[in-house]
Design an enzyme around this catalytic site. Structure first.
Site, PDB file in Angstrom:
ATOM      1  N   ASP A  35     109.353  47.579 104.262  1.00  0.00           N
ATOM      2  CA  ASP A  35     110.630  47.857 105.245  1.00  0.00           C
ATOM      3  C   ASP A  35     110.726  49.157 105.307  1.00  0.00           C
ATOM      4  O   ASP A  35     110.551  49.981 104.290  1.00  0.00           O
ATOM      5  CB  ASP A  35     111.651  46.826 104.865  1.00  0.00           C
ATOM      6  CG  ASP A  35     111.882  46.722 103.277  1.00  0.00           C
ATOM      7  OD1 ASP A  35     111.284  47.658 102.545  1.00  0.00           O
ATOM      8  OD2 ASP A  35     112.365  45.811 102.939  1.00  0.00           O
TER       9      ASP A  35
ATOM     10  N   ASN B 228     120.481  37.643  97.288  1.00  0.00           N
ATOM     11  CA  ASN B 228     120.544  36.357  98.282  1.00  0.00           C
ATOM     12  C   ASN B 228     119.354  35.795  98.657  1.00  0.00           C
ATOM     13  O   ASN B 228     119.375  34.877  99.640  1.00  0.00           O
ATOM     14  CB  ASN B 228     121.309  37.028  99.430  1.00  0.00           C
ATOM     15  CG  ASN B 228     120.643  37.962 100.375  1.00  0.00           C
ATOM     16  OD1 ASN B 228     119.415  38.240  99.694  1.00  0.00           O
ATOM     17  ND2 ASN B 228     121.223  38.614 101.419  1.00  0.00           N
TER      18      ASN B 228
ATOM     19  N   HIS C  41     116.443  37.208  99.647  1.00  0.00           N
ATOM     20  CA  HIS C  41     115.950  37.743 100.875  1.00  0.00           C
ATOM     21  C   HIS C  41     114.303  38.328 100.066  1.00  0.00           C
ATOM     22  O   HIS C  41     114.516  38.660  98.833  1.00  0.00           O
ATOM     23  CB  HIS C  41     116.411  38.922 101.488  1.00  0.00           C
ATOM     24  CG  HIS C  41     116.925  40.180 100.683  1.00  0.00           C
ATOM     25  ND1 HIS C  41     117.815  41.114 101.063  1.00  0.00           N
ATOM     26  CD2 HIS C  41     116.079  40.895  99.545  1.00  0.00           C
ATOM     27  CE1 HIS C  41     117.687  41.923 100.279  1.00  0.00           C
ATOM     28  NE2 HIS C  41     116.657  41.964  99.564  1.00  0.00           N
TER      29      HIS C  41
ATOM     30  N   GLU D 280     116.565  38.262 105.595  1.00  0.00           N
ATOM     31  CA  GLU D 280     117.712  37.818 105.095  1.00  0.00           C
ATOM     32  C   GLU D 280     117.750  36.357 105.448  1.00  0.00           C
ATOM     33  O   GLU D 280     117.280  36.031 106.296  1.00  0.00           O
ATOM     34  CB  GLU D 280     119.111  38.584 105.861  1.00  0.00           C
ATOM     35  CG  GLU D 280     119.088  39.987 105.525  1.00  0.00           C
ATOM     36  CD  GLU D 280     119.519  40.536 104.256  1.00  0.00           C
ATOM     37  OE1 GLU D 280     119.166  39.771 103.130  1.00  0.00           O
ATOM     38  OE2 GLU D 280     120.209  41.730 104.333  1.00  0.00           O
TER      39      GLU D 280
HETATM   40  P1  PGA Z   1     115.980  45.897  93.777  1.00  0.00           P
HETATM   41  O1  PGA Z   1     115.955  45.149  95.279  1.00  0.00           O
HETATM   42  O2  PGA Z   1     114.581  46.029  93.309  1.00  0.00           O
HETATM   43  O3  PGA Z   1     116.557  47.266  94.257  1.00  0.00           O
HETATM   44  O4  PGA Z   1     116.583  44.808  92.904  1.00  0.00           O
HETATM   45  C1  PGA Z   1     115.200  43.880  95.669  1.00  0.00           C
HETATM   46  C2  PGA Z   1     115.390  43.408  96.771  1.00  0.00           C
HETATM   47  O5  PGA Z   1     116.459  43.506  97.483  1.00  0.00           O
HETATM   48  O6  PGA Z   1     114.338  43.017  97.435  1.00  0.00           O
END
Ligand code: PGA
Length: 242
Positions: free
Chosen positions: A67, A136, A138, A143
């Protein structure tokens, strides 16, 4: 599903890097799906160390990032283009023309998503997709929702995601509101998926994702359907899997 829990971050990082290096040693032209965020940083550090010791070369590897934010200049210090250069690409021999990251500044986001999908299709199959996990549930920037999109698409980031990522920006107002992300369909087509989760704050969501009902309201729960899912957890994140 293969779940491994590690007593410390170093062991997890070495195990994660070991899986990636093992793949490249058996398949030098492997196609890697790469993730950003805090989670993979230590694994990328281990990859760079191994590269510097001459244990692995990325010269025939192809990479696709999951992404990119929409509207951040490519050279912004929090763009995922910059992240990847800083943590990995500037330190290894992966040729620039084999690196793919969605262009969050494309004039036509839909056309950019279609172009990205075509590039992935040309590569045939992602051999190993690295994933972190959002609080959450994702994966990539897919999302929770009533339905999920299969291919690369434009997403509105949820307030919770922008709050979680605000730690990287001066203020939450600076966190972009949109991103381009590979879809869950593309993620699930990878031959192997390597899900990495760290920290007590993700213990409950990773447990629910991997043992609870499969639902688009928890996108990572769809990983339960994948035939070759490898999960690396630190002790805090793995607390509920006993
Ligand atoms: P993080 O994010 O590695 O910064 O905890 C993970 C994500 O949001 O997929």
């Amino acid at each position: 599903m293969n779940i491994h829990t590690f007593a410390n971050q170093q062991e997890l990082n070495e195990a994660g890097a070991g899986i990636i290096i093992g793949l490249i040693q058996t398949k030098p032209d492997a196609v890697l799906g790469l993730a950003t965020g805090g989670t993979p940083v230590g694994i990328y550090e281990e990859l760079v160390k191994s590269y510097n010791k001459g244990r692995v070369s990325f010269k025939s590897v192809t990479s696709f990032n999951l992404d990119e934010y929409v509207g951040l200049p490519e050279d912004h210090q929090e763009s995922y283009h910059t992240y990847m250069k800083h943590h990995l690409f500037a330190h290894i021999d992966l040729p620039a023309e084999q690196i793919h990251i969605p262009d969050g500044n494309a004039a036509d986001a839909e056309e950019e998503c279609n172009r990205y999908n075509r590039e992935i299709e040309k590569a045939k199959q992602i051999d190993l997709q690295i994933l972190g996990l959002g609080h959450n549930g994702h994966i990539g920037f897919n999302e929770p929702d009533q339905s999920l999109v299969s291919g690369t698409h434009l997403v509105e980031l949820q307030p919770e995601t922008r709050e979680a990522n605000a730690r990287f920006f001066d203020s939450i107002d600076d966190v972009p509101t949109q991103a381009l992300t590979m879809g869950v369909g593309t993620i699930l087509k990878a031959k192997t998926i390597l899900l990495i989760v760290r920290g007590a704050d993700k213990a409950e969501i990773v447990h629910r994702a991997l043992t609870g009902p499969i639902t688009t309201e928890l996108p990572a729960s769809l990983l339960q359907t994948h035939p070759n899912l490898v999960v690396l957890l630190d002790a805090e994140a793995g607390r509920l899997f006993v």
